[in-house]
Design a protein around this motif. Structure first.
Motif, PDB file in Angstrom:
ATOM      1  N   UNK A  32       0.859  -1.188   0.000  1.00 14.79           N
ATOM      2  CA  UNK A  32       0.000   0.000   0.000  1.00 14.79           C
ATOM      3  C   UNK A  32       0.893   1.234   0.000  1.00 14.79           C
ATOM      4  N   UNK A  33       0.432   2.286  -0.662  1.00 16.10           N
ATOM      5  CA  UNK A  33       1.175   3.546  -0.638  1.00 16.10           C
ATOM      6  C   UNK A  33       0.221   4.688  -0.951  1.00 16.10           C
ATOM      7  N   UNK A  34       0.637   5.868  -0.552  1.00 14.56           N
ATOM      8  CA  UNK A  34      -0.059   7.094  -0.911  1.00 14.56           C
ATOM      9  C   UNK A  34       0.991   8.153  -1.203  1.00 14.56           C
ATOM     10  N   UNK A  67       6.780  -3.628   7.228  1.00 12.37           N
ATOM     11  CA  UNK A  67       7.383  -2.407   7.749  1.00 12.37           C
ATOM     12  C   UNK A  67       6.569  -1.222   7.243  1.00 12.37           C
ATOM     13  N   UNK A  68       6.641  -0.109   7.956  1.00 10.94           N
ATOM     14  CA  UNK A  68       5.826   1.070   7.648  1.00 10.94           C
ATOM     15  C   UNK A  68       6.744   2.230   7.305  1.00 10.94           C
ATOM     16  N   UNK A  69       6.333   3.025   6.311  1.00  9.93           N
ATOM     17  CA  UNK A  69       7.068   4.231   5.931  1.00  9.93           C
ATOM     18  C   UNK A  69       6.328   5.447   6.483  1.00  9.93           C
ATOM     19  N   UNK A  70       6.986   6.203   7.340  1.00  8.64           N
ATOM     20  CA  UNK A  70       6.444   7.447   7.871  1.00  8.64           C
ATOM     21  C   UNK A  70       7.217   8.616   7.262  1.00  8.64           C
ATOM     22  N   UNK A  71       6.590   9.798   7.247  1.00  5.39           N
ATOM     23  CA  UNK A  71       7.190  10.888   6.489  1.00  5.39           C
ATOM     24  C   UNK A  71       6.992  12.246   7.143  1.00  5.39           C
ATOM     25  N   UNK A 186       3.290   1.080   3.161  1.00  4.05           N
ATOM     26  CA  UNK A 186       3.456  -0.169   3.901  1.00  4.05           C
ATOM     27  C   UNK A 186       4.104  -1.172   2.950  1.00  4.05           C
ATOM     28  N   UNK A 187       5.238  -1.706   3.354  1.00  2.15           N
ATOM     29  CA  UNK A 187       5.944  -2.725   2.569  1.00  2.15           C
ATOM     30  C   UNK A 187       5.816  -4.072   3.261  1.00  2.15           C
TER      31      UNK A 187
END
Length: 403
Positions: A32-34, A67-71, A186-187
């Protein structure tokens, strides 16, 4: 002497073979990505500090770790996160408590993300199903946050509760927001070792504007559902990198497509395919009366789109060009803009610049009046499809493009 040399070699080989085998790096793939950006004029920013954000996202492919990508890419001050969790969503602000996992950052439960930066959580051994909703909760302590990195118009309710509630089964009195804050992707370590990602890159039509909220009825969602239902393509993720109001060449909402391409396409995990649907907003600005000096031509847009293709090819990504959908009757329709749209669409289909093409114009147009949406796909504003239109777009895609 020969015996001693043989013995030394034998000892050396034994020592090498006794070493533990090297651990194979995880091949992460986005599920998932935005596309976060620096906000838009149509949404207010709620109070975010000293609060827990519980944000709901929809997976495409399954994984065995996550794992989660925060920004904080558009922030001008450091962003402190003091706690974060991930769980399977149970609907609204609820979670399946048995699936709850803490998220850490190099072993720590907190992190300060510098301005302009992003952060990856440590991997979590967690089974994440395909086509499932995840709840990602982050607690922001009291701090100064004046420039927010956000993806508004998420077509998804997300929840805010004062205090640290990252481990709560549900929120007692949450505020509801239609935006994703500080959340980029989310990877997963995919179940299928052949997994790869398709990025859907575009504007509000890719972002799913006017689709049913909380239903995941954007055209990339419908495409993902088709891929998951077909054993030959079930290993493919779909990452929606649409921004409502986005343009190929100018800054309108979010950075232009050329400026955000590295961040929103090339930096995604496991990307193998790219679908590009952009240009209608560049054309639509021709109608804006307070920008009389604005000019755009079909050649300008074609050059911009060709640049995206060249940069994707440098990274081994197959690029699929999608024709721009009809817009006669929309508030910013012009005859000049329509001529440009038709010229760009002809170029997309015939130039050979793209590795393959999708004719979304044909999939959504009214056969009796091709300049407009067919009535059964029109949301009513003559610019955005409704759910049936987004489904028609996804259904028009030949899945063999991804084999």
């Amino acid at each position: 002497m020969r015996f001693r040399l043989t013995l030394i070699l034998l000892i050396a080989v034994t020592a090498v073979s006794a070493q533990p085998p090297a651990t194979k790096p995880v091949s992460w793939v986005g599920t998932w990505a935005a596309s976060p950006f620096d906000g838009d004029p149509w949404h207010t920013i709620p109070t975010l500090v000293e609060s827990t954000l519980r944000e709901i996202v929809h997976t495409s492919i399954a994984g065995k770790s996550v794992r989660v990508r925060l920004t904080n890419e558009f922030g001008t001050q450091p962003l402190r996160i003091d706690a974060a969790t991930i769980a399977i969503s149970a609907g609204l602000s609820g979670i399946d408590s048995a699936s709850l996992h803490d998220l850490t950052f190099t072993g720590s439960r907190s992190i300060v993300i510098p301005p302009g930066a992003q952060a990856l959580t440590d991997p979590v051994a967690m089974a994440t199903p395909a086509s499932a909703n995840l709840a990602i909760s982050i607690y922001l302590p009291l701090q100064q946050v004046s420039d927010v990195t956000v993806h508004s118009s998420a077509q998804q309710d997300n929840f805010i509760q004062t205090g640290n509630h990252v481990r709560d089964a549900s929120f007692a009195e949450p505020a509801i927001t239609p935006s994703w804050f500080f959340l980029k992707g989310v990877d997963v370590e995919p179940v299928n070792t052949n997994a790869a990602a398709i990025v859907a890159f575009g504007d509000s039509i890719t972002d799913g504007a006017l689709s049913t909220e909380n239903a995941n009825h954007r055209w990339p969602d419908y495409l993902s559902a088709r891929l998951q239902s077909n054993p030959a393509t079930a290993h493919l993720a779909v990452l929606d990198e649409g921004i409502g109001g986005n343009c190929v060449l100018i800054h309108r909402v979010g950075q232009n497509a050329l400026a955000r391409f590295d961040r929103d396409v090339l930096s995604q995990a496991g990307v193998k395919y790219l679908i590009v649907l952009e240009g209608i907003n560049d054309i639509g600005v021709l109608h804006t009366p307070n920008q009389p000096s604005y000019k755009v031509t079909a050649e300008d847009l074609e050059q911009g789109l060709a640049q995206l293709v060249a940069r994707a090819h440098d990274h081994g990504i197959k690029v699929i060009g999608a024709t721009i959908t009809p817009y006669k009757g929309a508030a910013y329709f012009t005859e000049n803009g329509e001529q440009i749209r038709q010229a760009v669409n002809h170029w997309i289909l015939t130039s050979g610049v793209f590795d393959a093409t999708i004719d979304f114009d044909k999939a959504t147009g009214d056969p009796a009046n091709p300049l407009t949406f067919a009535p059964q796909v029109d949301s009513g504003d003559h610019l955005h499809p409704k759910d049936a239109g987004y489904a028609a777009m996804a259904d028009s895609i030949d899945l063999s493009l991804f084999r």
